[in-house]
Design a protein around this motif. Structure first.
Motif, PDB file in Angstrom:
ATOM      1  N   ASN A 231      37.479  18.458  34.626  1.00 46.87           N
ATOM      2  CA  ASN A 231      38.436  18.038  35.838  1.00 46.87           C
ATOM      3  C   ASN A 231      37.999  18.756  37.118  1.00 46.87           C
ATOM      4  O   ASN A 231      38.247  18.291  38.164  1.00 46.87           O
ATOM      5  CB  ASN A 231      39.862  17.829  35.440  1.00 46.87           C
ATOM      6  N   VAL A 232      38.144  20.004  36.937  1.00 47.85           N
ATOM      7  CA  VAL A 232      38.012  21.119  37.974  1.00 47.85           C
ATOM      8  C   VAL A 232      36.570  21.730  38.327  1.00 47.85           C
ATOM      9  O   VAL A 232      36.566  22.702  39.022  1.00 47.85           O
ATOM     10  CB  VAL A 232      38.894  22.205  37.754  1.00 47.85           C
ATOM     11  N   ARG A 233      35.602  21.216  37.575  1.00 48.43           N
ATOM     12  CA  ARG A 233      34.254  21.978  37.662  1.00 48.43           C
ATOM     13  C   ARG A 233      33.717  21.884  38.842  1.00 48.43           C
ATOM     14  O   ARG A 233      33.075  23.026  39.087  1.00 48.43           O
ATOM     15  CB  ARG A 233      33.422  21.345  36.581  1.00 48.43           C
ATOM     16  N   GLN A 234      34.154  20.846  39.772  1.00 47.73           N
ATOM     17  CA  GLN A 234      33.564  21.122  41.353  1.00 47.73           C
ATOM     18  C   GLN A 234      34.341  22.008  42.079  1.00 47.73           C
ATOM     19  O   GLN A 234      33.762  22.439  43.057  1.00 47.73           O
ATOM     20  CB  GLN A 234      33.692  19.582  41.656  1.00 47.73           C
ATOM     21  N   CYS A 235      35.410  22.244  41.731  1.00 48.69           N
ATOM     22  CA  CYS A 235      36.339  23.176  42.478  1.00 48.69           C
ATOM     23  C   CYS A 235      35.972  24.846  42.082  1.00 48.69           C
ATOM     24  O   CYS A 235      36.007  25.562  43.056  1.00 48.69           O
ATOM     25  CB  CYS A 235      37.899  23.005  42.053  1.00 48.69           C
ATOM     26  N   ILE A 236      35.612  25.274  40.595  1.00 51.22           N
ATOM     27  CA  ILE A 236      35.487  26.473  40.349  1.00 51.22           C
ATOM     28  C   ILE A 236      34.611  27.316  41.160  1.00 51.22           C
ATOM     29  O   ILE A 236      34.979  28.581  41.572  1.00 51.22           O
ATOM     30  CB  ILE A 236      35.008  26.584  38.850  1.00 51.22           C
ATOM     31  N   PRO A 237      33.452  26.783  41.677  1.00 45.91           N
ATOM     32  CA  PRO A 237      32.448  27.831  42.321  1.00 45.91           C
ATOM     33  C   PRO A 237      33.088  28.153  43.722  1.00 45.91           C
ATOM     34  O   PRO A 237      32.354  29.012  44.154  1.00 45.91           O
ATOM     35  CB  PRO A 237      31.121  26.682  42.521  1.00 45.91           C
ATOM     36  N   PHE A 238      34.041  27.419  44.139  1.00 50.88           N
ATOM     37  CA  PHE A 238      34.598  27.744  45.383  1.00 50.88           C
ATOM     38  C   PHE A 238      35.805  28.618  45.551  1.00 50.88           C
ATOM     39  O   PHE A 238      36.483  28.840  46.518  1.00 50.88           O
ATOM     40  CB  PHE A 238      35.008  26.586  46.176  1.00 50.88           C
ATOM     41  N   ILE A 239      36.216  29.049  44.294  1.00 49.55           N
ATOM     42  CA  ILE A 239      37.553  29.894  44.253  1.00 49.55           C
ATOM     43  C   ILE A 239      36.965  31.291  44.263  1.00 49.55           C
ATOM     44  O   ILE A 239      36.173  31.454  43.398  1.00 49.55           O
ATOM     45  CB  ILE A 239      38.196  29.586  42.939  1.00 49.55           C
ATOM     46  N   ARG A 240      37.393  32.119  45.115  1.00 49.98           N
ATOM     47  CA  ARG A 240      37.238  33.575  45.159  1.00 49.98           C
ATOM     48  C   ARG A 240      37.834  34.448  44.088  1.00 49.98           C
ATOM     49  O   ARG A 240      38.828  35.108  44.546  1.00 49.98           O
ATOM     50  CB  ARG A 240      37.620  34.093  46.886  1.00 49.98           C
ATOM     51  N   PHE A 241      37.421  34.264  43.110  1.00 48.83           N
ATOM     52  CA  PHE A 241      37.902  34.989  42.051  1.00 48.83           C
ATOM     53  C   PHE A 241      38.130  36.841  42.266  1.00 48.83           C
ATOM     54  O   PHE A 241      38.897  37.548  41.663  1.00 48.83           O
ATOM     55  CB  PHE A 241      37.257  35.120  40.760  1.00 48.83           C
ATOM     56  N   HIS A 242      36.979  37.172  43.008  1.00 48.52           N
ATOM     57  CA  HIS A 242      36.936  38.480  43.284  1.00 48.52           C
ATOM     58  C   HIS A 242      37.988  39.127  44.105  1.00 48.52           C
ATOM     59  O   HIS A 242      37.982  40.150  44.409  1.00 48.52           O
ATOM     60  CB  HIS A 242      35.502  38.696  44.000  1.00 48.52           C
ATOM     61  N   ASN A 243      38.768  38.213  44.839  1.00 49.10           N
ATOM     62  CA  ASN A 243      39.814  38.415  45.561  1.00 49.10           C
ATOM     63  C   ASN A 243      41.133  38.696  44.785  1.00 49.10           C
ATOM     64  O   ASN A 243      42.164  39.100  45.306  1.00 49.10           O
ATOM     65  CB  ASN A 243      40.090  37.569  46.729  1.00 49.10           C
ATOM     66  N   LEU A 244      40.971  38.430  43.533  1.00 49.96           N
ATOM     67  CA  LEU A 244      42.362  38.550  42.722  1.00 49.96           C
ATOM     68  C   LEU A 244      42.063  40.077  42.253  1.00 49.96           C
ATOM     69  O   LEU A 244      41.341  40.761  41.885  1.00 49.96           O
ATOM     70  CB  LEU A 244      42.082  37.746  41.500  1.00 49.96           C
ATOM     71  N   SER A 245      43.719  40.377  41.819  1.00 48.34           N
ATOM     72  CA  SER A 245      43.874  41.846  41.420  1.00 48.34           C
ATOM     73  C   SER A 245      43.399  41.397  39.893  1.00 48.34           C
ATOM     74  O   SER A 245      43.562  40.357  39.399  1.00 48.34           O
ATOM     75  CB  SER A 245      45.255  42.163  41.599  1.00 48.34           C
ATOM     76  N   SER A 246      43.285  42.612  39.252  1.00 52.27           N
ATOM     77  CA  SER A 246      43.153  42.684  37.783  1.00 52.27           C
ATOM     78  C   SER A 246      44.315  42.126  36.952  1.00 52.27           C
ATOM     79  O   SER A 246      43.870  41.549  35.944  1.00 52.27           O
ATOM     80  CB  SER A 246      42.847  44.128  37.374  1.00 52.27           C
ATOM     81  N   GLU A 247      45.320  42.426  37.653  1.00 53.65           N
ATOM     82  CA  GLU A 247      46.684  41.917  36.778  1.00 53.65           C
ATOM     83  C   GLU A 247      46.737  40.256  37.035  1.00 53.65           C
ATOM     84  O   GLU A 247      46.833  39.541  36.128  1.00 53.65           O
ATOM     85  CB  GLU A 247      47.719  42.572  37.542  1.00 53.65           C
ATOM     86  N   GLU A 248      46.320  39.790  38.182  1.00 48.51           N
ATOM     87  CA  GLU A 248      46.327  38.376  38.527  1.00 48.51           C
ATOM     88  C   GLU A 248      45.185  37.627  37.574  1.00 48.51           C
ATOM     89  O   GLU A 248      45.572  36.517  37.120  1.00 48.51           O
ATOM     90  CB  GLU A 248      46.372  37.992  39.917  1.00 48.51           C
ATOM     91  N   PHE A 249      44.201  38.304  37.616  1.00 49.12           N
ATOM     92  CA  PHE A 249      43.184  37.772  36.711  1.00 49.12           C
ATOM     93  C   PHE A 249      43.396  37.700  35.357  1.00 49.12           C
ATOM     94  O   PHE A 249      43.121  36.757  34.511  1.00 49.12           O
ATOM     95  CB  PHE A 249      41.722  38.434  36.992  1.00 49.12           C
ATOM     96  N   SER A 250      43.978  38.756  34.810  1.00 49.76           N
ATOM     97  CA  SER A 250      44.263  38.786  33.381  1.00 49.76           C
ATOM     98  C   SER A 250      45.410  37.989  33.117  1.00 49.76           C
ATOM     99  O   SER A 250      45.288  37.237  32.029  1.00 49.76           O
ATOM    100  CB  SER A 250      44.883  40.307  33.161  1.00 49.76           C
ATOM    101  N   ASP A 251      46.370  37.857  33.882  1.00 52.26           N
ATOM    102  CA  ASP A 251      47.578  36.986  33.546  1.00 52.26           C
ATOM    103  C   ASP A 251      47.527  35.458  33.782  1.00 52.26           C
ATOM    104  O   ASP A 251      47.925  34.645  33.207  1.00 52.26           O
ATOM    105  CB  ASP A 251      48.790  37.460  34.445  1.00 52.26           C
ATOM    106  N   LYS A 252      46.802  35.071  34.679  1.00 57.16           N
ATOM    107  CA  LYS A 252      46.777  33.868  35.376  1.00 57.16           C
ATOM    108  C   LYS A 252      45.373  33.007  35.209  1.00 57.16           C
ATOM    109  O   LYS A 252      45.542  31.675  35.243  1.00 57.16           O
ATOM    110  CB  LYS A 252      46.858  33.683  37.180  1.00 57.16           C
ATOM    111  N   VAL A 253      44.459  33.980  34.847  1.00 56.21           N
ATOM    112  CA  VAL A 253      43.005  33.018  34.739  1.00 56.21           C
ATOM    113  C   VAL A 253      42.490  33.249  33.444  1.00 56.21           C
ATOM    114  O   VAL A 253      42.231  32.148  32.825  1.00 56.21           O
ATOM    115  CB  VAL A 253      42.061  33.817  35.726  1.00 56.21           C
ATOM    116  N   LEU A 254      42.728  34.617  32.715  1.00 53.66           N
ATOM    117  CA  LEU A 254      42.172  34.622  31.482  1.00 53.66           C
ATOM    118  C   LEU A 254      42.528  33.486  30.660  1.00 53.66           C
ATOM    119  O   LEU A 254      41.876  33.182  29.530  1.00 53.66           O
ATOM    120  CB  LEU A 254      42.185  36.059  30.776  1.00 53.66           C
ATOM    121  N   PRO A 255      43.903  33.307  30.429  1.00 53.85           N
ATOM    122  CA  PRO A 255      44.435  32.205  29.528  1.00 53.85           C
ATOM    123  C   PRO A 255      43.662  30.973  29.512  1.00 53.85           C
ATOM    124  O   PRO A 255      43.541  30.210  28.497  1.00 53.85           O
ATOM    125  CB  PRO A 255      45.958  31.913  30.078  1.00 53.85           C
TER     126      PRO A 255
END
Length: 267
Positions: A231-255
């Protein structure tokens, strides 16, 4: 000196519309149980509507005294009543109608080839119903880009998505926007929200596209993650994950690691 008698002329033409003796066309409008028959006059329809002119041209050589009968199944009878009064009297007061009715008037005007009314209805919506259109952006977006006649509405949608994309994300119907629009929005440089908010909106959108998916990630099976990833594969390449904090990435993305490209797990 030229004296303007147009209001009187307009009223006379509306009186002709109500005439029950000299009409030569009947128009069957609507579908199913919601059908209404209107009486009209061939010469007026011929000169006022390009679409009706084409239909009537096939009947111009008939001299047997039978009435011409036209069917318009795609238009609601109550909307055609408004349109027909405009065709005859050259007058319309859109202030009297709900926004949804105005959009239906616009669609009917397009079908009937009433360019003057198409232009006016678009202008009226943009000037007086901008807030409503922002809240119902998906409807306006789909309506405008399904019809080449609605250039002003297309421009409204493009301007809003490029200059104020936040309004679309925050609209009640955000989850129903098409994928290509979502991709365009998350690429915008004018997006006034954090990247973690963008990620959460993309997830929200992806989950709604498949209503059967559970909202709790602890209940996600391999197949559920596969569906969400698609469903979201076309969106993923345009999300700037490098702008996330390590805590945001761990809590919100890694799941949701199973829907991400492997290289993202090592940023």
């Amino acid at each position: 000196m030229i004296i303007n008698f147009l209001p009187k002329l307009s009223q006379n033409l509306l009186d002709i519309l109500n005439d029950e003796e000299y009409y030569d066309v009947t128009i069957e409008v609507g579908n199913g149980p919601h059908i209404k028959i209107f009486r009209a006059h061939m010469v007026i329809l011929h000169y006022r509507s390009t679409y009706l002119r084409r239909i009537l041209s096939t009947n111009k050589n008939k001299n047997d005294g039978t009435l011409v009968h036209i069917k318009l199944s795609n238009i609601l009878p109550e909307i055609f009543q408004i349109i027909l009064r405009y065709i005859y009297g050259g007058r319309i007061s859109l202030e009297e109608y709900d926004t949804s009715d105005i959009i239906n008037v616009l669609l009917a005007a397009s079908e009937l080839g009433l360019q003057e009314l198409i232009t006016y209805a678009q202008s009226f919506l943009i000037k007086t119903k901008a807030d409503w259109m922002e809240s119902n952006f998906n409807l306006i977006y789909q309506t405008s880009f399904e019809n080449d006649s609605f250039l002003e509405l297309q421009r409204f949608c493009i301007d809003l998505s490029s200059k104020e994309p936040d309004k679309i994300f925050n609209s009640p119907n955000f989850s129903s926007i098409p994928e290509n629009l979502l991709v365009s929005l998350i690429q915008s440089d004018n997006l006034q929200m954090s990247e973690i908010q963008v990620w959460e909106y993309v997830l929200k959108w992806g989950l709604v596209q498949s209503p059967e998916l559970p909202s709790d990630t602890t209940n996600f099976s391999k197949e559920v993650f596969k569906t969400l990833k698609n469903n979201v594969r076309q969106c993923i390449p345009f999300i700037r994950f490098h702008n996330l904090s390590s805590e945001e990435f761990s809590d919100k993305v890694l799941p949701y690691r199973k829907i991400l490209p492997k290289d993202l797990l090592y940023i």
